[in-house]
Design an enzyme around this catalytic site. Structure first.
Site, PDB file in Angstrom:
ATOM      1  CG  ASP A 244     -11.533  -3.918  -0.182  1.00 50.38           C
ATOM      2  OD1 ASP A 244     -11.985  -3.853  -0.854  1.00 50.38           O
ATOM      3  OD2 ASP A 244     -11.472  -3.683   0.531  1.00 50.38           O
TER       4      ASP A 244
ATOM      5  CG  ASP B 189      -1.887   0.805   0.586  1.00 46.92           C
ATOM      6  OD1 ASP B 189      -3.253   0.577   1.162  1.00 46.92           O
ATOM      7  OD2 ASP B 189      -1.577   2.191   0.789  1.00 46.92           O
TER       8      ASP B 189
ATOM      9  CE  LYS C 111     -12.971  -1.142  -3.502  1.00 42.34           C
ATOM     10  NZ  LYS C 111     -13.451  -0.914  -2.021  1.00 42.34           N
TER      11      LYS C 111
ATOM     12  CG  ASP D  98       2.218   4.154  -7.193  1.00 40.37           C
ATOM     13  OD1 ASP D  98       1.428   3.423  -7.259  1.00 40.37           O
ATOM     14  OD2 ASP D  98       2.239   5.240  -7.540  1.00 40.37           O
TER      15      ASP D  98
END
Length: 257
Positions: free
Chosen positions: A110, A67, A150, A86
């Site tokens: 997600d 993350d 997602k 990133d």
């Protein structure tokens, strides 16, 4: 409300976020994560999905969370490694590959954009992140590996699903009960990463080099096994690919049609 139920449940059961129950439900639906797997979690902060994945893979498995935000260490899970970076940058992807030692069984994402409040913009950004996750999954996954991502419903999502379907044995779309009632998010679950050099409908000429236990001829296409009924060892035959599995496929002869 589902929102209150899962928020309170996460607090009671010690998960970092209510999103943990989304992954639990997705995994229950399609058996994405197995014992001993190596799993890469994209957009992993604050760590709810990491906790669930760590439980599912067990001590013999490995979970790598990535993350842009910092992820607090896990006192209870020695099998979790976190990377800050990133995923749109090559250097971050390389760090993930190095951490996974080249073998990844599942990529889960997600990721969501920073919300602007303008749905069309947020949806476009969501789709961009989903495609980044997809490209990462194609780079990392072993044959037969699984992918969860997602995306917000809207323009071009059907095209995205079609692209995912090209690379996996099948794709399922679902909205977990743990998603908020007002949410427009949908999750695609890609099962069985296809790394085969052929796709259904391809026509090619192959040499039969062996015969299987069921009597089907076996050809090798760039190391990929193709079963051909009605073909004998030593023959060279023209075939049409009918079905592609992660590690083998089936074809029918077309030189007799």
């Amino acid at each position: 409300m589902a929102r209150d139920h899962y928020y309170n449940k996460a607090k009671q059961e010690g998960y970092r976020s209510r999103a943990a129950y989304k992954l639990k439900q997705l995994d229950r639906l399609e058996d994405v994560i197995d014992r001993g797997d190596t799993v890469v979690d994209l957009g992993a902060a604050p760590g709810g999905w990491l906790e669930v994945a760590a439980e599912e893979v067990g001590p013999e498995g490995q979970v790598i969370g990535v993350d842009f935000q910092r992820i607090d260490d896990f006192a209870d899970h020695d099998n979790v490694e976190t990377l800050r970076g990133d995923m749109t940058e090559d250097k971050t992807r390389k760090r993930v590959v190095d951490a996974a030692d080249g073998t990844v069984d599942a990529v889960i994402s997600d990721m969501a954009p920073n919300m602007s409040g303008e749905y069309s913009l947020d949806q476009a950004r969501s789709l961009h992140l989903a495609r980044q996750a997809f490209e990462t999954a194609l780079e990392l996954l072993e044959a037969g590996g699984d992918f969860v991502v997602k995306v917000f419903e809207g323009p071009d999502v059907d095209d995205f699903r079609a692209d995912v379907e090209e690379e996996f044995q099948y794709v399922r779309a679902t909205s977990p009960d743990a998603s908020r009632d007002e949410s427009s998010e949908v999750y695609f679950i890609g099962k069985g990463r296809l790394t085969a050099p052929v796709r259904p409908g391809d026509e090619l000429e192959v040499e039969i080099t062996d015969v299987g236990s069921e009597g089907d001829g076996i050809a090798s296409v760039e190391g990929y096994r193709l079963f051909v009924p009605g073909a004998e060892d030593g023959e060279t035959v023209a075939v049409r690919v009918e079905d592609v599995k992660p590690r083998f496929g089936f074809a029918q002869r077309v030189d007799r049609e």
